[in-house]
Design an enzyme around this catalytic site. Structure first.
Site, PDB file in Angstrom:
ATOM      1  N   GLU A  69     -22.103 -43.358  32.088  1.00 15.85           N
ATOM      2  CA  GLU A  69     -22.848 -44.242  31.190  1.00 15.85           C
ATOM      3  C   GLU A  69     -23.523 -45.383  31.939  1.00 15.85           C
ATOM      4  O   GLU A  69     -24.676 -45.715  31.666  1.00 15.85           O
ATOM      5  CB  GLU A  69     -21.923 -44.816  30.094  1.00 15.85           C
ATOM      6  CG  GLU A  69     -21.525 -43.807  29.030  1.00 15.85           C
ATOM      7  CD  GLU A  69     -20.341 -42.946  29.433  1.00 15.85           C
ATOM      8  OE1 GLU A  69     -19.755 -43.191  30.518  1.00 15.85           O
ATOM      9  OE2 GLU A  69     -19.985 -42.027  28.675  1.00 15.85           O
ATOM     10  N   HIS A 138     -13.950 -44.867  19.169  1.00 17.02           N
ATOM     11  CA  HIS A 138     -15.141 -44.100  18.787  1.00 17.02           C
ATOM     12  C   HIS A 138     -15.685 -44.544  17.432  1.00 17.02           C
ATOM     13  O   HIS A 138     -16.361 -43.767  16.761  1.00 17.02           O
ATOM     14  CB  HIS A 138     -14.830 -42.605  18.711  1.00 17.02           C
ATOM     15  CG  HIS A 138     -14.546 -41.948  20.021  1.00 17.02           C
ATOM     16  ND1 HIS A 138     -13.416 -42.196  20.757  1.00 17.02           N
ATOM     17  CD2 HIS A 138     -15.270 -41.035  20.737  1.00 17.02           C
ATOM     18  CE1 HIS A 138     -13.440 -41.462  21.861  1.00 17.02           C
ATOM     19  NE2 HIS A 138     -14.545 -40.759  21.881  1.00 17.02           N
TER      20      HIS A 138
END
Lengths: 337, 333
Positions: A69, A138
């Protein structure tokens, strides 16, 4: 399709289809637009938003990145700095925490640090929010974090029409834009105009006009607030619901005008209540002449001061729901807050 | 057959005399610029902090030797030398350090964000390792846009232990991007030596993990650096992917203005100062007839003159208006 929809070119699309259509349109119009992200190619992305785009545009423009990321976001920043317009998908917006360096120190600041001599036209797509049973890492709503950073624009469309128009506006913007997409909205359907159009960044939308109180909400909370407002309307309570749409910049004018009219303000958002969007809007009202029009304390209804839990009942209780919005609004109308 | 091998150093046999003299000039310019910046700081003309690259001039200049303005570099917090080597004017650099509107960043960036986009310098960076993924992105642009431009990513030994290093080198390799990772290993990340911070002896050994060539060279030997980077650039322009070049060098000064040099010895510093990259390059040019002593002296003097003019330009330049504090946060409509 009836005559009216034919005239206006409106079709019914889901929120994710609208985003996909915007990306395809952008890639058709501009060869420098590329998509980057984890598993966005043949897999179609974790939420299937990029489904089949690799077949149309090939792997050079629909680039699967490694699970990197920080590096991936940085490559997107470097590419944006040098002639491409990347749309970088974080698989979950939570994972942007791994890339804070590139977003906050680089993308947001490069134009300023270089005295306007550089531009970083990158779009970060941020699937956000709870309600999927995916628990604490999440399910977060971190949009307010990025709202704190000068140089970034932060938007959260609540309808398929806005999802398309605001993504196209983000691509049209010479500066970095983070678009927060609530995961529970992906399957929501609504009318979407055909072709290319821009929904301006920084403008809120009044989704329901009302006289008795102002409810400012973002993303999925707009729909919950609207449902709560309809329930209250049966008892003659007339709530105005403002869809924030943009967190940075915030459309203060629309909010203040509404508060001057209704005299009551409630802010509903999924991010953790403290230090968030609600505090910012409350402060803006308190600092303005609209403060004099308030006839009740401002009410913030935000996420719980806890990570998003796994158990479905706990998860539901962690963020505002239609019932809690309605109950809080009724208390406000009764002056019980 | 009377072919005799050309045993002269790579730089001497590869570059024209004018190019070599210009390279020496720019190395002097870096040295005198750094000294001028340090002096201005001591006099209170510059605030903040700065990271000087005195002793590392060959690494910066030889690396940039074959780059055009269309080729990009990303630089580091110790980036003044890279900026000059890539072609920046010292006057506008001093103006930036003095916080003036005429500076490269209109006084908004200062030493740690010095950039000159027109000559392909995408900027110094205050975050160790921050430029690594950005360089890969610039190389991706070149490839996607069908250009033959390459990107040189300068970074230090400290950055090689950042996660961004791993992510950036891996992506550059899997996508065969035209980027040259140039590690300026000056032995210390602030006070922590590479022996204490890094598991491998030579950072170039890490190239193996990314299936790219890696080479360690004497970073104070202009010709050795130029040769290693030359091959890496050729590989990048040919579409064969990235390389890692490690230049072993040394900063004569401390990490920044707060450094009290508690972590290295006087002997070590003196030993490295005896390997002065400018003196070595100058002697090499004279030995091979590119210059004579008086010619070299004239080049050195020209660098002094440029720096003095640059400082005067900076001093006499206007400061940005305080009313323009938020200008450049976003594009102007």
């Amino acid at each position: 399709m009836n005559a009216m929809t034919q005239e206006t070119g409106l079709r019914t699309l889901s929120y994710s289809e609208a985003i996909r259509e915007a990306m395809a349109l952008a890639m058709d119009r501009d060869p420098t637009v590329i998509l980057m992200g984890e598993d966005i190619g043949v897999y179609g992305g974790a939420f299937q938003v990029t489904l089949d785009l690799i077949d149309r545009y090939g792997p050079d423009r629909v680039m699967d990145t490694p699970i990197s990321e920080l590096g991936g976001a940085g490559v997107a920043v470097g590419a944006a700095l040098t002639g491409l317009k990347p749309i970088f998908e974080f698989q979950f917006s939570d994972f942007a925490t791994l890339a804070m360096e590139q977003i906050v120190n680089q993308a947001a600041k490069l134009r300023y640090m270089l005295g306007g001599e550089a531009s970083v036209p990158v779009v970060f797509r941020m699937p956000a929010g709870s309600g999927t049973g995916a628990a604490a890492q999440h399910s977060q709503s971190l949009e307010a974090w990025f709202g704190h950073v000068p140089g970034l624009k932060v938007i959260q469309p609540s309808t398929p029409e806005d999802a398309k128009g605001m993504l196209l506006a983000a691509l049209d913007d010479p500066d970095p834009v983070m678009i927060f997409e609530h995961k529970l909205l992906y399957k929501m359907k609504g009318p979407v105009p055909a072709g290319h159009y821009l929904t301006p960044i920084g403008k809120a939308a009044i989704r329901r006009e009302g006289r008795d109180l102002t409810i400012v909400a973002g993303a999925i909370m707009v729909h919950r607030a609207l449902e709560a407002a309809e329930r209250m309307a049966q008892d003659g309570i007339d709530a105005e619901v403002i869809d924030l749409r943009s967190i940075r910049p915030i459309d203060h004018a629309t909010i203040l005008a509404s508060v001057r009219k209704t005299g009551k303000l409630m802010i509903v958002y999924e991010g953790v209540k403290s230090f968030g969007v609600g505090a910012e809007i409350s402060a803006a009202v308190a600092e303005s002449d609209a403060f004099d029009y308030l006839d009740a304390p401002i009410l913030r209804l935000g996420g719980a001061e806890a990570p998003i839990p796994y158990n479905p009942d706990l998860e539901r209780a962690a963020v505002p729901q239609v019932d809690t919005i309605e109950a809080a609004a009724r208390r406000m109308i009764r002056r019980e807050v | 057959m009377t072919d005799t091998p050309d045993n002269r150093p790579f730089a001497i046999r590869t570059y024209a005399p004018d190019q070599l003299r210009e390279a020496l000039k720019r190395m002097y310019l870096i040295r005198r610029f750094e000294e001028g910046a340090e002096d201005s700081y001591m006099r209170g003309l510059i605030h903040g902090t700065m990271h000087l690259s005195i002793g590392q001039e060959a690494s910066a200049m030889a690396t940039c030797m074959e780059l055009t303005d269309a080729d990009k570099i990303t630089s580091t917090h110790r980036g003044h030398g890279h900026c000059i080597a890539k072609g920046a004017e010292v006057g506008r650099m001093f103006a930036e350090f003095f916080g003036k509107e005429t500076g490269y960043c209109h006084g908004r960036g200062g030493s740690m964000h010095i950039a000159d986009v027109k000559t392909g310098n995408l900027g110094a960076n205050g975050i160790v390792g921050g430029g690594l993924p950005i360089a890969v992105g610039a190389a991706l642009s070149a490839k996607r846009l069908g250009k033959s431009d390459v990107t040189v990513c300068f970074f230090g030994d400290g950055a090689n232990n950042e996660g961004a290093f791993h992510e950036a080198l891996n992506m550059a390799a899997i996508w065969k991007l035209p980027v040259i990772f140039v590690c300026e290993n000056n032995k210390y990340g602030m006070s922590t030596s590479t022996e204490r911070s890094t598991a491998v002896k030579h950072i170039a050994e890490r190239a193996v993990a990314y299936a790219m060539p890696g080479i360690t060279v004497d970073g104070n030997d202009f010709s050795a650096v130029a040769e290693a980077v030359h091959h890496a650039i050729a590989r990048a322009r040919a579409g064969e992917g990235p390389s890692l070049v490690e230049n072993l060098t040394y900063r004569w000064r401390g990490h920044s203005k707060s450094d009290r040099n508690r972590y290295r010895t006087k002997e070590e510093i003196e030993d490295w100062m005896a390997r002065d990259p400018i003196a070595r390059f100058r002697a090499e040019l004279i030995a091979h007839g590119i210059l004579d002593e008086s010619g070299a002296d004239a080049i050195a003097q020209a660098a002094i003159d440029d720096v003095q003019q640059g400082i005067e330009f900076a001093k006499s330049s206007p400061a940005p208006a305080v009313t323009e504090l938020t200008r450049y946060v976003h594009a102007e409509a």
